[in-house]
Design an enzyme around this catalytic site. Structure first.
Site, PDB file in Angstrom:
ATOM      1  N   PHE A 129       1.225  -1.218  -0.016  1.00 47.83           N
ATOM      2  CA  PHE A 129      -0.035  -0.507   0.146  1.00 47.83           C
ATOM      3  C   PHE A 129       1.143   1.194   0.099  1.00 47.83           C
ATOM      4  O   PHE A 129       2.060   1.694   1.267  1.00 47.83           O
ATOM      5  CB  PHE A 129      -1.114   0.517   0.903  1.00 47.83           C
ATOM      6  N   ASP A 130       0.990   2.140  -0.998  1.00 51.11           N
ATOM      7  CA  ASP A 130       0.872   3.366  -0.714  1.00 51.11           C
ATOM      8  C   ASP A 130       0.336   4.299  -0.448  1.00 51.11           C
ATOM      9  O   ASP A 130      -0.916   4.836  -1.139  1.00 51.11           O
ATOM     10  CB  ASP A 130       1.875   3.565  -2.194  1.00 51.11           C
TER      11      ASP A 130
END
Length: 253
Positions: A129-130
Site C-alpha cells: 500500500f502506497d
C-alpha cells in the site's frame, strides 16, 4: 524466536537502481545485481525489489531481470512491479523468488489476491500500500507511483485484502519516502490496529535508531528502508551498507 526483520528495499527504474524522494526525482545509485551481491555478503534478513516502471507503463514484469536477481540472492527475495495475474505470479515464483508483491492491480481489483494466493500459496503473497496523509487526518491510497488516488478508503482496503488471504502487508509512506527523518509511527500504529497479518513498514528510516523506535512502538515487525541502506553520511554518498548480525541483535533486543 520471532524478531524484527531489517529489510533493504531496492527500486528499479530503466533497469538501474534508483532512489526517490516522495516518489519523485529518481536518482541513479547503481546496478541492482551488484547491490544484491553486497547484501548477500552483509547477510541481510531479506530483500524487496520493486520495479517502479512496470505498472505505470502497463508492461509485464521483467522476467530476465527477476531471474538474475533470484540466481544471485542468497536471502529471501520479494519482487513487485507489473504483477496483475496469477500466471505472472506463478512464473515469478518459478524463477526462484520467495514472495510476489501486488499493488496497483489489487487496489482496483482486490479479488486478484485470492487468485494469486491459490496459484502460489498465501505465504508468498505480499500486498503493498502506497499511502499519503490527508489534510484533515487519515490516509489515502495511491497507485502508479503516487499519481492516482484510489476512491476506496485505506481501512476498507486493508480489511478486504486481509480477509482474502495474504502472507504480508507492506505499507509505504509517500510523505516519508527518501526523507530520512524517521518512520510515520502513527501510520504504523493505525495499520496494526486494523490488521493482524505480518506487517512491514517502509518510508522514512534515516538511522538504525528509527528501526528501534518502530519496534518499541509495535513490537516484532518488518522494518524496510531504501535510503538508509544505499546512502552514507550527511552528503548522501552512495554506499551500500547494512548492520552486522551482532549489531542488529544489540539494537533489537
Amino acid at each position: 524466536m520471532l524478531r524484527t526483520r531489517v529489510i533493504p528495499c531496492l527500486l528499479v527504474h530503466n533497469s538501474g537502481l534508483v532512489k526517490t524522494v516522495k516518489f519523485k526525482d529518481p536518482k541513479y545509485v547503481g546496478d541492482p545485481i551488484n547491490a544484491v551481491k553486497i547484501f548477500n555478503e552483509k547477510e541481510a534478513d531479506e530483500l524487496i525489489v520493486l520495479d517502479i516502471d512496470a505498472s505505470v507503463k502497463g508492461r509485464e514484469p521483467d522476467y530476465s531481470l527477476i531471474q538474475k536477481l533470484a540466481v544471485e540472492s542468497r536471502m529471501p527475495l520479494c519482487y513487485g512491479g507489473g504483477v496483475k495475474t496469477a500466471e505472472q505470479a506463478r512464473k515469478i515464483i518459478g524463477l526462484g523468488v520467495e514472495k510476489v508483491a501486488l499493488s496497483s492491480e489489487v487496489m482496483t481489483n482486490p479479488s486478484v489476491v485470492l487468485e494469486v494466493s491459490k496459484a502460489v500459496g498465501t505465504q508468498s503473497v505480499v500486498v503493498v500500500f502506497d499511502v499519503k496523509k490527508k489534510l484533515l487526518g487519515g490516509y489515502d491510497v495511491y497507485i502508479n507511483n503516487g499519481k492516482q488516488k484510489i476512491k476506496k478508503s485505506f481501512t476498507q482496503l486493508l480489511k478486504e485484502v486481509e480477509q482474502l488471504g495474504i502472507g504480508e502487508i507492506v505499507v509505504n509512506s509517500i510523505d516519508q519516502d527518501g526523507v530520512m527523518n524517521g518512520y510515520d509511527l502513527a501510520l504504523a500504529e493505525t495499520v496494526r490496529e486494523i490488521i493482524s497479518s505480518p506487517l512491514t513498514i517502509l518510508g522514512g528510516a534515516g538511522t538504525l535508531d528509527d528501526i528501534v523506535k518502530l519496534q518499541e512502538k509495535l513490537g516484532v515487525i518488518g522494518a524496510a528502508a531504501g535510503s538508509l541502506f544505499v546512502f552514507k553520511g550527511p552528503y548522501k554518498a552512495v554506499l551500500i551498507n547494512y548492520p552486522s548480525y551482532d549489531a542488529k541483535l544489540a539494537l533489537l533486543k
